[in-house]
Design an enzyme around this catalytic site. Sequence first.
Site, PDB file in Angstrom:
ATOM      1  N   HIS A  51       8.767 -30.620   2.371  1.00  0.00           N
ATOM      2  CA  HIS A  51       8.747 -30.665   0.902  1.00  0.00           C
ATOM      3  C   HIS A  51      10.168 -30.628   0.353  1.00  0.00           C
ATOM      4  CE1 HIS A  51       6.829 -29.478  -3.080  1.00  0.00           C
ATOM      5  NE2 HIS A  51       8.111 -29.166  -3.281  1.00  0.00           N
ATOM      6  N   GLU A  52      10.955 -29.677   0.839  1.00  0.00           N
ATOM      7  CA  GLU A  52      12.321 -29.533   0.335  1.00  0.00           C
ATOM      8  C   GLU A  52      13.221 -30.667   0.821  1.00  0.00           C
ATOM      9  OE1 GLU A  52      12.807 -27.485  -1.996  1.00  0.00           O
ATOM     10  OE2 GLU A  52      10.837 -26.567  -1.723  1.00  0.00           O
ATOM     11  N   HIS A  55      12.753 -33.562  -1.529  1.00  0.00           N
ATOM     12  CA  HIS A  55      13.580 -33.381  -2.730  1.00  0.00           C
ATOM     13  C   HIS A  55      15.042 -33.723  -2.427  1.00  0.00           C
ATOM     14  CE1 HIS A  55      10.610 -31.675  -5.356  1.00  0.00           C
ATOM     15  NE2 HIS A  55      10.439 -30.553  -4.668  1.00  0.00           N
TER      16      HIS A  55
END
Length: 229
Positions: A51-52, A55
Amino acid sequence: MINWSNWTQQQKLLAVAGIILLLAALIYTETIEAHSIMARLLIVLIAFPLHELAHAVAADRLGDPTPRQYGRITLNPLAHIDPMGSLLMLLFGFGWATTPVNPNLLRGNRQVGSIIVSAAGPLSNLFLAALIAIPFRAEIYSASLFWEILYYFGIINLFLFVFNLLPIPPLDGFNILANLLPTSMRNPLMVLSQYGSLLLLLVLILPGDLFWGLINPPVNFLSELLFGF
């Protein structure tokens, strides 16, 4: 406040080891079912970093060097996980990780860039859930601990996808909504971001029926769509 980014690799490893020992004790005392805690551990070690990273890569490709400067262009869980967010995920099934991003450094249209960066994280959770759903959809699973862990891992990813899209600061959905609005409406809305933690806490302490009434319908719809049940 503990600054996780200043911890050494050894300190982070000791913290992770401590959390694992705590989880082992909880499983041994049957406080949390084994398949549930193992799925949550996979969220911390796989879903949170992905997820990170999503980003970080989106921001990096759009010209923001901040994630790269902080060493976030990696799947190494130690580069992304937040100790409190990880512990809450392991104990209660809800948590977070962090990636520093500076929207002001994005190339081109900053609103569009911010939407892309914000959406990249939740979409990674949807991708993981869809990937996990393939053997279930093909009906090649069996009644075993392995498949219970895998299924629960997929469902938590669907929960994270939906939850992160809620238009509440500091969630990704709030950034997406704010950047979809014209400047005249966006600037007053951004004032709410300073109260993000409080607003999120208020949402989380809503009576169960109200909170899950927001989350369950889209999660159930996606679960049936991807898993077939």
